[in-house]
Design a protein around this motif. Structure first.
Motif, PDB file in Angstrom:
ATOM      1  N   LYS A   1       0.843  -1.201   0.000  1.00  0.00           N
ATOM      2  CA  LYS A   1       0.000   0.000   0.000  1.00  0.00           C
ATOM      3  C   LYS A   1       0.876   1.249   0.000  1.00  0.00           C
ATOM      4  O   LYS A   1       0.800   2.077  -0.881  1.00  0.00           O
ATOM      5  CB  LYS A   1      -0.924  -0.006   1.231  1.00  0.00           C
ATOM      6  N   GLY A   2       1.701   1.398   1.033  1.00  0.00           N
ATOM      7  CA  GLY A   2       2.478   2.619   1.117  1.00  0.00           C
ATOM      8  C   GLY A   2       3.911   2.477   0.631  1.00  0.00           C
ATOM      9  O   GLY A   2       4.582   3.458   0.383  1.00  0.00           O
ATOM     10  N   LEU A   3       4.360   1.248   0.478  1.00  0.00           N
ATOM     11  CA  LEU A   3       5.794   1.045   0.309  1.00  0.00           C
ATOM     12  C   LEU A   3       6.085   0.166  -0.905  1.00  0.00           C
ATOM     13  O   LEU A   3       5.326  -0.735  -1.249  1.00  0.00           O
ATOM     14  CB  LEU A   3       6.363   0.369   1.573  1.00  0.00           C
ATOM     15  N   ARG A   4       7.194   0.486  -1.530  1.00  0.00           N
ATOM     16  CA  ARG A   4       7.641  -0.343  -2.637  1.00  0.00           C
ATOM     17  C   ARG A   4       8.964  -0.965  -2.199  1.00  0.00           C
ATOM     18  O   ARG A   4       9.895  -0.266  -1.828  1.00  0.00           O
ATOM     19  CB  ARG A   4       7.842   0.553  -3.857  1.00  0.00           C
ATOM     20  N   VAL A   5       9.023  -2.280  -2.202  1.00  0.00           N
ATOM     21  CA  VAL A   5      10.228  -2.977  -1.766  1.00  0.00           C
ATOM     22  C   VAL A   5      10.939  -3.531  -2.994  1.00  0.00           C
ATOM     23  O   VAL A   5      10.330  -4.184  -3.836  1.00  0.00           O
ATOM     24  CB  VAL A   5       9.885  -4.126  -0.785  1.00  0.00           C
ATOM     25  N   GLU A   6      12.210  -3.218  -3.084  1.00  0.00           N
ATOM     26  CA  GLU A   6      13.001  -3.685  -4.208  1.00  0.00           C
ATOM     27  C   GLU A   6      14.325  -4.197  -3.683  1.00  0.00           C
ATOM     28  O   GLU A   6      15.037  -3.464  -2.995  1.00  0.00           O
ATOM     29  CB  GLU A   6      13.278  -2.513  -5.156  1.00  0.00           C
ATOM     30  N   ALA A   7      14.653  -5.445  -3.980  1.00  0.00           N
ATOM     31  CA  ALA A   7      15.919  -5.971  -3.475  1.00  0.00           C
ATOM     32  C   ALA A   7      16.413  -7.101  -4.356  1.00  0.00           C
ATOM     33  O   ALA A   7      15.627  -7.859  -4.914  1.00  0.00           O
ATOM     34  CB  ALA A   7      15.746  -6.462  -2.037  1.00  0.00           C
ATOM     35  N   GLY A   8      17.713  -7.176  -4.489  1.00  0.00           N
ATOM     36  CA  GLY A   8      18.331  -8.285  -5.216  1.00  0.00           C
ATOM     37  C   GLY A   8      19.262  -9.024  -4.277  1.00  0.00           C
ATOM     38  O   GLY A   8      20.050  -8.412  -3.571  1.00  0.00           O
ATOM     39  N   LEU A   9      19.150 -10.348  -4.250  1.00  0.00           N
ATOM     40  CA  LEU A   9      19.994 -11.158  -3.364  1.00  0.00           C
ATOM     41  C   LEU A   9      20.610 -12.294  -4.160  1.00  0.00           C
ATOM     42  O   LEU A   9      19.968 -12.867  -5.039  1.00  0.00           O
ATOM     43  CB  LEU A   9      19.166 -11.761  -2.229  1.00  0.00           C
ATOM     44  N   ARG A  10      21.861 -12.601  -3.843  1.00  0.00           N
ATOM     45  CA  ARG A  10      22.532 -13.763  -4.431  1.00  0.00           C
ATOM     46  C   ARG A  10      23.094 -14.585  -3.287  1.00  0.00           C
ATOM     47  O   ARG A  10      23.899 -14.086  -2.512  1.00  0.00           O
ATOM     48  CB  ARG A  10      23.687 -13.329  -5.346  1.00  0.00           C
ATOM     49  N   ILE A  11      22.667 -15.831  -3.190  1.00  0.00           N
ATOM     50  CA  ILE A  11      23.152 -16.682  -2.106  1.00  0.00           C
ATOM     51  C   ILE A  11      23.916 -17.852  -2.707  1.00  0.00           C
ATOM     52  O   ILE A  11      23.331 -18.656  -3.450  1.00  0.00           O
ATOM     53  CB  ILE A  11      21.977 -17.218  -1.259  1.00  0.00           C
ATOM     54  N   PRO A  12      25.214 -17.957  -2.398  1.00  0.00           N
ATOM     55  CA  PRO A  12      25.979 -19.095  -2.921  1.00  0.00           C
ATOM     56  C   PRO A  12      25.663 -20.358  -2.125  1.00  0.00           C
ATOM     57  O   PRO A  12      25.167 -20.270  -1.005  1.00  0.00           O
ATOM     58  CB  PRO A  12      27.432 -18.657  -2.687  1.00  0.00           C
ATOM     59  N   PRO A  13      25.910 -21.522  -2.723  1.00  0.00           N
ATOM     60  CA  PRO A  13      25.690 -22.753  -1.954  1.00  0.00           C
ATOM     61  C   PRO A  13      26.710 -22.850  -0.819  1.00  0.00           C
ATOM     62  O   PRO A  13      27.717 -22.148  -0.815  1.00  0.00           O
ATOM     63  CB  PRO A  13      25.897 -23.864  -2.981  1.00  0.00           C
ATOM     64  N   GLY A  14      26.450 -23.725   0.130  1.00  0.00           N
ATOM     65  CA  GLY A  14      27.377 -23.911   1.242  1.00  0.00           C
ATOM     66  C   GLY A  14      27.031 -23.017   2.404  1.00  0.00           C
ATOM     67  O   GLY A  14      26.120 -22.202   2.341  1.00  0.00           O
ATOM     68  N   SER A  15      27.801 -23.186   3.474  1.00  0.00           N
ATOM     69  CA  SER A  15      27.496 -22.494   4.719  1.00  0.00           C
ATOM     70  C   SER A  15      27.894 -21.036   4.634  1.00  0.00           C
ATOM     71  O   SER A  15      29.049 -20.687   4.803  1.00  0.00           O
ATOM     72  CB  SER A  15      28.248 -23.193   5.846  1.00  0.00           C
ATOM     73  N   SER A  16      26.941 -20.178   4.332  1.00  0.00           N
ATOM     74  CA  SER A  16      27.215 -18.745   4.387  1.00  0.00           C
ATOM     75  C   SER A  16      25.979 -18.064   4.929  1.00  0.00           C
ATOM     76  O   SER A  16      24.866 -18.486   4.656  1.00  0.00           O
ATOM     77  CB  SER A  16      27.547 -18.203   3.002  1.00  0.00           C
ATOM     78  N   THR A  17      26.195 -17.040   5.720  1.00  0.00           N
ATOM     79  CA  THR A  17      25.064 -16.344   6.309  1.00  0.00           C
ATOM     80  C   THR A  17      24.998 -14.926   5.757  1.00  0.00           C
ATOM     81  O   THR A  17      25.982 -14.192   5.787  1.00  0.00           O
ATOM     82  CB  THR A  17      25.200 -16.306   7.839  1.00  0.00           C
ATOM     83  N   THR A  18      23.852 -14.593   5.226  1.00  0.00           N
ATOM     84  CA  THR A  18      23.631 -13.254   4.698  1.00  0.00           C
ATOM     85  C   THR A  18      22.708 -12.501   5.650  1.00  0.00           C
ATOM     86  O   THR A  18      21.646 -12.997   5.999  1.00  0.00           O
ATOM     87  CB  THR A  18      22.992 -13.316   3.305  1.00  0.00           C
ATOM     88  N   ILE A  19      23.161 -11.332   6.057  1.00  0.00           N
ATOM     89  CA  ILE A  19      22.359 -10.528   6.975  1.00  0.00           C
ATOM     90  C   ILE A  19      21.539  -9.527   6.174  1.00  0.00           C
ATOM     91  O   ILE A  19      22.060  -8.839   5.303  1.00  0.00           O
ATOM     92  CB  ILE A  19      23.281  -9.732   7.939  1.00  0.00           C
TER      93      ILE A  19
END
Lengths: 223, 349
Positions: B12-30
């Motif tokens: 309604k009020g907000l437009r969310v735009e985001a691009g994420l790339r997650i590699p395989p294996g143990s990695s944590t993205t905040i």
């Protein structure tokens, strides 16, 4: 005391509320979760028996079951089956409204948590929504049972007061009074009053969570 | 890439735009940012709980456009855990793996909740609820973890403990995770990568330490609220005080306890005082001589970067900057208390 009428009444109430459960569970789910813009029309139709004179409903059911209609071939008017059908329509809001309210009160996060654990919509319904709506489902069952007990107009229109088949307690009382048999009417009335009071007490106790749902109560206290 | 997510969601009020790339294996993205930044929306889009307005989500080469949430191999940890109140812990954990009591046992022992199996969720502490919720998520054998504010429902004392357990767990599992948080300590502790969001947009992405020290956007700096993040190593500890080597400088801090020696050293710019000469006596433990290497206006304040053997950022009023005659190359003492230094275990060394 007309025991035959009591048994007919209990049979009718039980059959009606059992069938209503089959109809009300999916219908309540739809009422609670559908985003269809014309949903209010369906809700209004479901609630109609609350405001319609029972004779009006009974009249339409009678016409619908009559020989001129497509349902006529089933020969339902003035039978127990016809009576059950009419009662189901008449008590529909008493089952659907508490159940739909309970479904609607189930927090979205639990439904989503179930989905995120790979569980289908149907299974989520039976494993999350219904268990968390137990009080509402029981209330819907008990209220439709109690409401059917007290039916008069619809039963008179569709059932036709046949002893042992469609003569219920409320009609029996009417007959007794008509024949000035006041003492018998008093006893039957008292029985109906006591049964109705007991049933409603159960409903209110359930909603106050007097006996059941210890886990829910603990949960609420902890929150 | 295991996950390619280009998300556009019109609210309604907000437009969310985001691009994420997650590699395989143990990695944590905040996924980092203030509330209302759209972090949870991104998570819900990946999970399939929200429909994209535009964009795509590709997981392991498969387009998820028409894949319902149930069919996505995701472990989603809800912010307040959403344990089913009508089921005991055992049945909560076994909810996804109903026909496999072995799985329940295995994840229950991995998360040390074996002895809680017969309890109701309402009988658990916050930390226990979190572990049970994680066990329930893992029983599904997910290939990607989405954790929505996993620590925010806990009180401060429990949070530190549970956070270090979570670090261990995420490293052991070998499953990539996306963690939503607005806490910079979480970000530094848990994150290999970090995406900063605000007002529905991605402001900056990169390793957490880099994002905190080199915010490319004033909003990132504000959101982070900590201007100096450097690595340090404890040289010795005595009487509740630890001495750290940081760059070519040495800092006194409160001893964080434990066995770790490698830390992120975090200092807020507001906590740093600048002095012309060295004060005779002061309660502040750290007096570092340095030269001003940069000056920038930061709102009503002036941001002063001082080379004291590492890059230290101080925030002072404009008046103070003028009075001290701060210019590039000027010599100055930077003063701050031992308690102004926040240490965060650096497990990535």
């Amino acid at each position: 005391m007309n025991w035959e009428a009591l048994i007919t009444t209990l049979k009718l109430a039980l059959a009606t509320s059992a069938i209503l459960m089959l109809i009300a569970l999916p219908l309540s789910y739809w009422v609670a979760f559908s985003k269809w813009r014309w949903k209010f029309l369906v809700e209004a139709v479901v609630a109609l028996p609350l405001v319609l004179p029972p004779t009006v409903l009974g009249f339409y059911v009678l016409i619908a079951l009559g020989p001129q209609s497509p349902l006529g071939s089933f020969g339902l008017p003035f039978t127990f089956g016809g009576l059950v059908l009419a009662s189901v329509l008449y008590s529909l809001p008493f089952a659907v409204q508490p159940i739909a309210a309970a479904f609607g009160a189930v927090e979205r996060k639990y439904i989503e948590a179930s989905w995120m654990l790979g569980v289908s919509n149907l299974e989520t319904f039976f494993r999350v929504i219904v268990p968390q709506s137990r009080a509402g489902v029981v209330t819907g069952f008990v209220l439709s049972f109690a409401h059917t007990l007290g039916e008069f107009g619809v039963v008179l229109m569709v059932g036709g007061d046949i002893p042992g088949v469609t003569r219920t307690l409320s009609i029996d009382i009417y007959d007794q009074v008509q024949s000035l048999n006041y003492s018998s009417a008093a006893i039957t009335s008292a029985v109906l009053l006591i049964i109705s009071f007991m049933i409603l007490s159960i409903v209110y106790a359930l909603n106050r969570k007097v006996w059941f749902f210890a886990a829910d109560r603990r949960h609420r206290e902890a929150v | 890439m295991l996950l390619i997510a280009d998300i556009e969601k019109q609210f309604k009020g907000l437009r969310v735009e985001a691009g994420l790339r997650i590699p395989p294996g143990s990695s944590t993205t905040i996924l980092f940012g203030p509330s209302g930044a759209g972090k949870t929306t991104v998570l819900r889009c990946i999970a399939g709980l929200e429909k994209l307005s535009a964009g795509r989500i590709i997981f392991d080469g498969q387009d998820w456009a028409s894949v319902p949430p149930q069919k996505r191999p995701i472990g989603y940890l809800f912010q307040d855990y959403a344990l089913f109140p009508h089921l005991r812990v055992r049945d909560n954990i076994g909810y996804a793996a109903r026909r496999s009591p072995g799985t329940v046992k295995q994840v229950a022992s991995m998360l040390k909740v074996d002895d809680l199996l017969d309890r109701w969720p309402s009988e658990l502490s916050g930390g226990q609820q979190q572990r049970v919720a994680l066990a329930r998520v893992l029983a599904r054998k997910p290939r990607l973890l989405l954790l929505d504010e996993p620590l925010s429902a806990l009180d401060a004392a429990t949070r530190d403990h549970v956070r270090s357990e979570l670090v261990q767990l995420l490293r052991t599992l070998g499953i990539p995770a996306i963690v939503v948080t607005h806490d910079w300590v979480d970000a530094l502790t848990l994150g290999d990568q970090m995406v900063v969001m605000s007002g529905g947009r991605v402001l900056q992405a990169g390793p957490p330490q880099e994002v905190f020290t080199r915010p490319q956007h004033p909003e990132v700096a504000t959101a982070a609220g900590v201007e100096t993040v450097v690595t340090g190593r404890i040289r010795w500890r005595e009487g509740g005080v630890a001495l750290l080597d940081v760059g070519s400088a040495q800092l006194a801090t409160a001893d964080p306890g434990g066995q770790e020696v490698d830390f992120y050293v975090c200092i807020r710019g507001e906590d740093v005082t600048l002095e012309k000469g060295r004060a005779e006596q002061s309660s502040a433990r750290n007096h570092l001589r340095g030269t001003v290497s940069g000056i920038a206006v930061a709102g009503v304040l002036t941001k002063v970067i001082i080379d004291v053997g590492f890059e230290l950022v101080a925030l002072v009023t404009r008046q103070a900057a003028t009075d001290l005659g701060l210019v590039k190359g000027a010599e100055i003492f930077a003063v701050f208390k031992a308690s102004a230094v926040h240490l965060i275990p650096n497990a990535r060394i």
